[in-house]
Enzyme design. Sequence first.
Site, PDB file in Angstrom:
ATOM      1  N   TYR A 149      97.921 -29.084  35.863  1.00 23.90           N
ATOM      2  CA  TYR A 149      96.552 -28.821  36.289  1.00 23.90           C
ATOM      3  C   TYR A 149      95.740 -28.106  35.214  1.00 23.90           C
ATOM      4  CZ  TYR A 149      97.580 -30.348  41.015  1.00 23.90           C
ATOM      5  OH  TYR A 149      97.912 -31.108  42.114  1.00 23.90           O
ATOM      6  N   LYS A 196     112.077 -29.065  38.497  1.00 23.09           N
ATOM      7  CA  LYS A 196     112.760 -30.262  37.996  1.00 23.09           C
ATOM      8  C   LYS A 196     113.334 -29.934  36.621  1.00 23.09           C
ATOM      9  CE  LYS A 196     113.857 -34.683  38.329  1.00 23.09           C
ATOM     10  NZ  LYS A 196     114.889 -35.153  39.281  1.00 23.09           N
ATOM     11  N   ASP A 229     113.231 -32.961  43.852  1.00 19.94           N
ATOM     12  CA  ASP A 229     113.310 -34.211  44.603  1.00 19.94           C
ATOM     13  C   ASP A 229     114.216 -34.080  45.827  1.00 19.94           C
ATOM     14  OD1 ASP A 229     115.515 -33.991  42.951  1.00 19.94           O
ATOM     15  OD2 ASP A 229     115.126 -35.834  41.844  1.00 19.94           O
ATOM     16  N   ASP A 253     101.362 -28.415  45.318  1.00 21.50           N
ATOM     17  CA  ASP A 253     100.259 -29.157  45.910  1.00 21.50           C
ATOM     18  C   ASP A 253     100.789 -30.240  46.837  1.00 21.50           C
ATOM     19  OD1 ASP A 253      97.762 -30.167  46.459  1.00 21.50           O
ATOM     20  OD2 ASP A 253      97.355 -30.890  44.448  1.00 21.50           O
ATOM     21  N   ASP A 257     101.178 -30.004  51.425  1.00 24.77           N
ATOM     22  CA  ASP A 257     100.591 -30.998  52.320  1.00 24.77           C
ATOM     23  C   ASP A 257     101.667 -31.676  53.163  1.00 24.77           C
ATOM     24  OD1 ASP A 257      98.103 -30.432  51.341  1.00 24.77           O
ATOM     25  OD2 ASP A 257      97.632 -32.481  50.705  1.00 24.77           O
TER      26      ASP A 257
END
Length: 502
Positions: A149, A196, A229, A253, A257
């Site tokens: 970002y 990750k 993951d 992010d 959600d």
Amino acid sequence: MTGTPTAQRYAAAASDERRREAAAGVPVTVARGDGIGPEIMDATLRILDAAGARLALEEIEIGEAVYRRGHSAGIEPSAWESLRRTQVFLKAPITTPQGGGFKSLNVTVRKTLGLYANVRPCVAYAPFVPTRHPGMDVVVIRENEEDLYAGIEHRQTDEVTQCLKLISRPGCERIVRYAFEHARRHGRRKVTCFTKDNIMKLTDGLFHRVFDEIAAEYPDLENEHWIVDIGAAKLADTPEAFDVVVTPNLYGDILSDVAAQIAGSVGLAGSANIGDQVAMFEAIHGSAPRRAGQDVANPSGLLMGAVMMLVHVGQAEVAERVHNAWLATLEAGAATYDIAPAGRAPLGTQAFADAIVARLGDRPRTLNPVRYAALPPAVPRQKPAPRTPERKTMDGVDIFVHDAGTSPDALAAILREASRDSYLKLQMISNRGVKVWPDGLPETFCTDHWRARFIAPAPGCAHHKHVLQLLYFLERAGVDFIKTEGLHRFGGQPGYSLGQGQ
């Protein structure tokens, strides 16, 4: 009152000042936004007022109309003065116009004002809101300023673009410590880190390493790490296994959600964006322009953001009153169209707000009531401790080259001939991170974007002058180099990835 007369006078003066501030109200900057924003903001503010919130509201305009007036970030310069002065921002959703040239307002506000911690509670309200996970109660704490970002992107060749992933140690330390402090203050039991770092060993590896360092300072809290993951799969399948989750920006992010939706609905989730000076509170959903002006939108997400705001500004008793009334309203079956039980007519936006106002002072009987007034004082956030810089040396340089229609062997021959008098020598060539020279395989698909690694005769012996010399030789040979990255060691340890196939 105890203490010396002077101390008593100071204490009395401070108490009078607090009473005056309470009477005047806490300054809050408000933006009604776009789409359903004005409707849900009206409903939210009416509930807060009825609950006795002591707020002095200042309104600014943001969003689509401001974008259209030529402000690429959707906010006018004059609005920053209000935000910096009140230091509290209650924001409705906005619409970002389609097409290039428009920046994300949320990202702009978060990064400009240093709102580094995004806090998103994701709670199930079964059986009153359908969910497959009735016991879910997870808080996702997302780093808000760094990672992909940063928005630093380049088109480098005809076929390849890049986006830089930036992770800093101070940024990691701030968000991880915030997550542990949040867990301790709210009586949580465990903090989980998602990264990750099996692939991104330096960037995500730093985040994981800092997490382990800071976790050792909180022996009263459990801690664990998941590769993102499989961790995301576990969160979706068994959310009750998690409590507080802390992640870098992009993962947070996405996961927040996902977590809000599997808890019951993204439309019920509020969000806090916390910095050292300023804080912003909002719903996590968008502006839903197709529902605008119809009096059907659910104000719950913005209302829950406002509840977090009330706790932040020291009005925990009002926050508790509003939140418990909202829970009691859900129990009563009063709901907007998105969560209305089967067979029951949904309420409009304002009627749903009326139902909450009518239940102010009530507490839920099935759902767990909230208790904000019992929270301990917020712990002041600590700035990362300064660190002694490690000795930095240079091993060589990665030079990125634009060359279409060539083969790895042909490109290697060009580069070796061009650099035959260079101090730095070609060691390998990769394409999209896969080594293709020497000993590449013909099956490897290659684009027009190559990374050529040049190394000094011994570790730590390269200098900037050697890179400049090499670039001169390559330019003279007509090589189209587009980017360089120094290969440095810090404290004797490589600060660069070896890459796949090496």
